[in-house]
Design a protein around this motif. Structure first.
Motif, PDB file in Angstrom:
ATOM      1  N   LEU A  39      12.185 -12.998   5.975  1.00  0.00           N
ATOM      2  CA  LEU A  39      12.641 -14.135   6.768  1.00  0.00           C
ATOM      3  C   LEU A  39      12.542 -15.421   5.958  1.00  0.00           C
ATOM      4  CD1 LEU A  39      10.679 -13.029   9.943  1.00  0.00           C
ATOM      5  CD2 LEU A  39      13.136 -12.765   9.562  1.00  0.00           C
ATOM      6  N   HIS A  40      13.657 -16.141   5.877  1.00  0.00           N
ATOM      7  CA  HIS A  40      13.738 -17.318   5.012  1.00  0.00           C
ATOM      8  C   HIS A  40      13.308 -18.588   5.728  1.00  0.00           C
ATOM      9  CE1 HIS A  40      17.347 -19.284   6.711  1.00  0.00           C
ATOM     10  NE2 HIS A  40      17.793 -18.061   6.977  1.00  0.00           N
ATOM     11  N   GLY A  41      13.165 -19.660   4.952  1.00  0.00           N
ATOM     12  CA  GLY A  41      12.736 -20.947   5.476  1.00  0.00           C
ATOM     13  C   GLY A  41      13.826 -21.997   5.444  1.00  0.00           C
ATOM     14  N   PHE A  42      13.410 -23.248   5.670  1.00  0.00           N
ATOM     15  CA  PHE A  42      14.282 -24.425   5.621  1.00  0.00           C
ATOM     16  C   PHE A  42      13.819 -25.315   4.484  1.00  0.00           C
ATOM     17  CE2 PHE A  42      14.561 -28.954   6.389  1.00  0.00           C
ATOM     18  CZ  PHE A  42      15.907 -29.130   6.614  1.00  0.00           C
ATOM     19  N   GLY A 110       7.594 -13.634   5.305  1.00  0.00           N
ATOM     20  CA  GLY A 110       8.375 -14.854   5.239  1.00  0.00           C
ATOM     21  C   GLY A 110       7.568 -16.049   4.798  1.00  0.00           C
ATOM     22  N   TYR A 111       8.261 -17.155   4.685  1.00  0.00           N
ATOM     23  CA  TYR A 111       7.684 -18.439   4.308  1.00  0.00           C
ATOM     24  C   TYR A 111       8.358 -19.512   5.144  1.00  0.00           C
ATOM     25  CZ  TYR A 111      12.049 -19.409   1.925  1.00  0.00           C
ATOM     26  OH  TYR A 111      13.385 -19.640   1.669  1.00  0.00           O
ATOM     27  N   ASP A 112       7.661 -20.627   5.339  1.00  0.00           N
ATOM     28  CA  ASP A 112       8.231 -21.757   6.064  1.00  0.00           C
ATOM     29  C   ASP A 112       8.701 -21.292   7.449  1.00  0.00           C
ATOM     30  OD1 ASP A 112       9.030 -24.739   5.175  1.00  0.00           O
ATOM     31  OD2 ASP A 112      10.664 -23.952   6.422  1.00  0.00           O
ATOM     32  N   TRP A 113       9.907 -21.627   7.900  1.00  0.00           N
ATOM     33  CA  TRP A 113      10.358 -21.199   9.221  1.00  0.00           C
ATOM     34  C   TRP A 113      10.246 -19.684   9.377  1.00  0.00           C
ATOM     35  CZ3 TRP A 113      15.258 -23.757  11.676  1.00  0.00           C
ATOM     36  CH2 TRP A 113      15.146 -25.158  11.638  1.00  0.00           C
ATOM     37  N   GLY A 114      10.614 -18.953   8.353  1.00  0.00           N
ATOM     38  CA  GLY A 114      10.568 -17.497   8.435  1.00  0.00           C
ATOM     39  C   GLY A 114       9.154 -16.967   8.561  1.00  0.00           C
ATOM     40  N   GLY A 115       8.216 -17.596   7.843  1.00  0.00           N
ATOM     41  CA  GLY A 115       6.825 -17.214   7.994  1.00  0.00           C
ATOM     42  C   GLY A 115       6.312 -17.505   9.394  1.00  0.00           C
ATOM     43  N   ARG A 116       6.758 -18.623   9.964  1.00  0.00           N
ATOM     44  CA  ARG A 116       6.364 -18.962  11.335  1.00  0.00           C
ATOM     45  C   ARG A 116       6.908 -17.930  12.320  1.00  0.00           C
ATOM     46  NH1 ARG A 116       7.501 -23.735  10.950  1.00  0.00           N
ATOM     47  NH2 ARG A 116       5.339 -24.237  10.433  1.00  0.00           N
ATOM     48  N   ALA A 117       8.168 -17.566  12.196  1.00  0.00           N
ATOM     49  CA  ALA A 117       8.739 -16.554  13.081  1.00  0.00           C
ATOM     50  C   ALA A 117       7.965 -15.242  12.975  1.00  0.00           C
ATOM     51  CB  ALA A 117      10.210 -16.336  12.736  1.00  0.00           C
ATOM     52  N   ALA A 118       7.600 -14.869  11.746  1.00  0.00           N
ATOM     53  CA  ALA A 118       6.842 -13.642  11.540  1.00  0.00           C
ATOM     54  C   ALA A 118       5.468 -13.732  12.188  1.00  0.00           C
ATOM     55  CB  ALA A 118       6.714 -13.358  10.044  1.00  0.00           C
ATOM     56  N   CYS A 119       4.806 -14.892  12.068  1.00  0.00           N
ATOM     57  CA  CYS A 119       3.497 -15.077  12.695  1.00  0.00           C
ATOM     58  C   CYS A 119       3.593 -15.012  14.216  1.00  0.00           C
ATOM     59  CB  CYS A 119       2.893 -16.413  12.270  1.00  0.00           C
ATOM     60  SG  CYS A 119       2.220 -16.462  10.593  1.00  0.00           S
ATOM     61  N   VAL A 120       4.654 -15.587  14.780  1.00  0.00           N
ATOM     62  CA  VAL A 120       4.839 -15.542  16.229  1.00  0.00           C
ATOM     63  C   VAL A 120       4.932 -14.100  16.715  1.00  0.00           C
ATOM     64  CG1 VAL A 120       6.468 -16.067  18.099  1.00  0.00           C
ATOM     65  CG2 VAL A 120       5.879 -17.833  16.419  1.00  0.00           C
ATOM     66  N   VAL A 121       5.733 -13.295  16.038  1.00  0.00           N
ATOM     67  CA  VAL A 121       5.885 -11.898  16.448  1.00  0.00           C
ATOM     68  C   VAL A 121       4.580 -11.137  16.250  1.00  0.00           C
ATOM     69  CG1 VAL A 121       7.136  -9.747  16.051  1.00  0.00           C
ATOM     70  CG2 VAL A 121       8.355 -11.936  15.962  1.00  0.00           C
ATOM     71  N   ALA A 122       3.930 -11.346  15.111  1.00  0.00           N
ATOM     72  CA  ALA A 122       2.677 -10.634  14.833  1.00  0.00           C
ATOM     73  C   ALA A 122       1.614 -10.951  15.874  1.00  0.00           C
ATOM     74  CB  ALA A 122       2.177 -10.989  13.438  1.00  0.00           C
ATOM     75  N   ALA A 123       1.583 -12.210  16.342  1.00  0.00           N
ATOM     76  CA  ALA A 123       0.578 -12.626  17.317  1.00  0.00           C
ATOM     77  C   ALA A 123       0.899 -12.158  18.729  1.00  0.00           C
ATOM     78  CB  ALA A 123       0.429 -14.148  17.294  1.00  0.00           C
ATOM     79  N   LEU A 124       2.153 -12.284  19.139  1.00  0.00           N
ATOM     80  CA  LEU A 124       2.526 -12.020  20.535  1.00  0.00           C
ATOM     81  C   LEU A 124       3.033 -10.609  20.782  1.00  0.00           C
ATOM     82  CD1 LEU A 124       4.263 -15.324  21.656  1.00  0.00           C
ATOM     83  CD2 LEU A 124       1.832 -14.725  21.643  1.00  0.00           C
ATOM     84  N   TRP A 125       3.623  -9.996  19.775  1.00  0.00           N
ATOM     85  CA  TRP A 125       4.147  -8.633  19.911  1.00  0.00           C
ATOM     86  C   TRP A 125       3.638  -7.763  18.755  1.00  0.00           C
ATOM     87  CZ3 TRP A 125       7.474 -12.942  20.489  1.00  0.00           C
ATOM     88  CH2 TRP A 125       7.890 -13.176  21.805  1.00  0.00           C
ATOM     89  N   PRO A 126       2.335  -7.588  18.642  1.00  0.00           N
ATOM     90  CA  PRO A 126       1.778  -6.855  17.495  1.00  0.00           C
ATOM     91  C   PRO A 126       2.262  -5.417  17.395  1.00  0.00           C
ATOM     92  CG  PRO A 126       0.116  -7.179  19.203  1.00  0.00           C
ATOM     93  CD  PRO A 126       1.282  -8.038  19.566  1.00  0.00           C
ATOM     94  N   GLU A 127       2.690  -4.851  18.519  1.00  0.00           N
ATOM     95  CA  GLU A 127       3.200  -3.478  18.484  1.00  0.00           C
ATOM     96  C   GLU A 127       4.500  -3.362  17.695  1.00  0.00           C
ATOM     97  OE1 GLU A 127       5.104  -5.469  22.031  1.00  0.00           O
ATOM     98  OE2 GLU A 127       3.117  -5.457  21.085  1.00  0.00           O
ATOM     99  N   VAL A 133       3.241 -10.519   5.915  1.00  0.00           N
ATOM    100  CA  VAL A 133       3.042 -11.311   4.703  1.00  0.00           C
ATOM    101  C   VAL A 133       3.505 -12.719   5.035  1.00  0.00           C
ATOM    102  CG1 VAL A 133       3.677 -11.688   2.297  1.00  0.00           C
ATOM    103  CG2 VAL A 133       3.337  -9.354   3.149  1.00  0.00           C
ATOM    104  N   SER A 134       2.587 -13.668   4.972  1.00  0.00           N
ATOM    105  CA  SER A 134       2.891 -15.045   5.380  1.00  0.00           C
ATOM    106  C   SER A 134       2.474 -16.018   4.295  1.00  0.00           C
ATOM    107  CB  SER A 134       2.167 -15.385   6.690  1.00  0.00           C
ATOM    108  OG  SER A 134       2.405 -16.731   7.066  1.00  0.00           O
ATOM    109  N   VAL A 135       3.430 -16.789   3.809  1.00  0.00           N
ATOM    110  CA  VAL A 135       3.136 -17.852   2.864  1.00  0.00           C
ATOM    111  C   VAL A 135       2.571 -19.044   3.642  1.00  0.00           C
ATOM    112  CG1 VAL A 135       4.106 -19.429   1.144  1.00  0.00           C
ATOM    113  CG2 VAL A 135       4.948 -17.070   1.302  1.00  0.00           C
ATOM    114  N   LEU A 252      -0.320 -15.733   1.317  1.00  0.00           N
ATOM    115  CA  LEU A 252      -0.086 -16.208  -0.040  1.00  0.00           C
ATOM    116  C   LEU A 252       0.054 -17.723  -0.038  1.00  0.00           C
ATOM    117  CD1 LEU A 252       2.748 -13.669  -1.022  1.00  0.00           C
ATOM    118  CD2 LEU A 252       0.311 -13.463  -1.583  1.00  0.00           C
ATOM    119  N   ASP A 253      -0.465 -18.354  -1.053  1.00  0.00           N
ATOM    120  CA  ASP A 253      -0.223 -19.771  -1.303  1.00  0.00           C
ATOM    121  C   ASP A 253       0.297 -19.922  -2.720  1.00  0.00           C
ATOM    122  OD1 ASP A 253      -1.044 -20.776   1.142  1.00  0.00           O
ATOM    123  OD2 ASP A 253      -3.065 -21.293   0.463  1.00  0.00           O
ATOM    124  N   GLY A 254       1.308 -20.771  -2.884  1.00  0.00           N
ATOM    125  CA  GLY A 254       1.739 -21.129  -4.223  1.00  0.00           C
ATOM    126  C   GLY A 254       0.828 -22.211  -4.778  1.00  0.00           C
TER     127      GLY A 254
END
Length: 307
Positions: A39-42, A110-127, A133-135, A252-254
């Motif tokens: 998932l990409h960012g902005f 993902g990273y940026d917006w994409g990392g946020r979307a991934a975190c939202v799903v991981a937190a609310l819909w872990p199944e 992987v979140s930057v 991950l952090d750059g």
């Protein structure tokens, strides 16, 4: 760091109806492999994964890279649908996309917006998330506390977020979307010596007719200066509790990220209640998968290869 994608052509999108969108996406790798959503960012596009996608496909993953709402060939199905950019919307989009493709579980990266979307799903819909992987670690927005100032060194890198609160900023994004991207890339990734062709490949995704509305709403909502839309209210209420993430995670952090300074990960540790490893990638900036594809792909495969 430089970009050299001669061996990997631009990613070309397919289309599928998913929720309120027709989502453009690229897919590669064996259909029976472990599924990975990238998932990409902005302000970037699916071409952030132009090197990562073939690396993962070669290892046996089914790799899917969708355009976020407002980007590339992703379109709203109904002209009356609000052009929301809030975090709940992009998270729900991922679940709708997985449903449309009949994907039960996937590693989300993902990273940026994409990392946020991934975190939202991981937190609310872990199944639905077999690994994350979140930057920049935990990216769910604490909107209730968005008015608290950060250090001036960090605030200065967020100039565009304040710019977009104004109608002058909206007009600037309409007129100068490529130039704004170039300016942000230069600040976000001081070691990334991208060329004009790389910028052009990404910038084509900004010609989407919904790009400006989605981006402006995203930045106004996250600072608490624009309301969310009714269809996402229930999800936003769940996110307001800043739910923990229990799925296996690599953050991950750059080391050279010019907008989100690298950390040792301890500040966000309590938000990850499952197995979590944090790594700093030397020399990389904010667009980490394109700047350090080997390291990003390795982290994704570490989770996906366990299937």
């Amino acid at each position: 760091m430089t970009t050299a994608h001669a061996a990997n052509p631009p990613l070309v999108a397919n289309q599928i109806k998913a929720g309120v969108l027709s989502i453009g996406y690229y897919e590669t790798g064996p259909s029976n492999g472990p599924v990975v959503l990238l998932l990409h960012g902005f302000p970037y596009s699916i071409d952030s994964y132009v090197d990562v996608a073939p690396m993962l496909a070669a290892r046996g993953a089914r790799v899917i890279v969708p355009y976020l709402r407002g980007h590339g060939s992703t379109r709203f199905l109904d002209s009356a649908t609000p052009r929301a950019g809030q975090q709940a919307a992009i998270g729900v989009d991922v679940v709708d996309f997985m449903d449309a493709l009949k994907i039960e579980r996937a590693v989300l990266a993902g990273y940026d917006w994409g990392g946020r979307a991934a975190c939202v799903v991981a937190a609310l819909w872990p199944e639905r998330c077999s690994g994350l992987v979140s930057v920049n670690s935990y990216l769910i927005q604490d909107i209730a506390n968005a008015g608290k100032p950060l250090s001036p060194a960090v605030e200065s890198g967020l100039w565009y977020q304040y710019y977009f609160q104004t109608e002058r900023g909206r007009a600037g994004l309409i007129a100068n979307r490529r130039e704004i991207a170039k300016t942000l890339w230069t600040r976000n990734s001081p070691n990334w010596h991208f060329d004009a062709a790389t910028l052009a490949r990404h910038a084509a995704a900004f010609d989407n007719s919904d790009y400006v509305d989605v981006v402006i709403h995203s930045y106004r909502h996250r600072l608490g200066l624009a309301p969310g839309y009714a269809q996402y209210e229930a999800v936003e209420k769940r996110l307001a509790a800043l739910p923990a993430i229990a799925v296996p995670t690599i953050t991950l952090d750059g080391a050279a990220d010019g907008v989100v300074p690298a950390t040792d990960g301890t500040a966000s540790a309590k938000k990850f209640t499952g197995p979590r490893s944090h790594r700093i990638v030397a020399g990389a900036g904010h667009n980490l998968p394109e700047e350090a594809p080997n390291e990003f792909a390795a982290a994704v495969w570490e989770l996906a290869g366990q299937r």
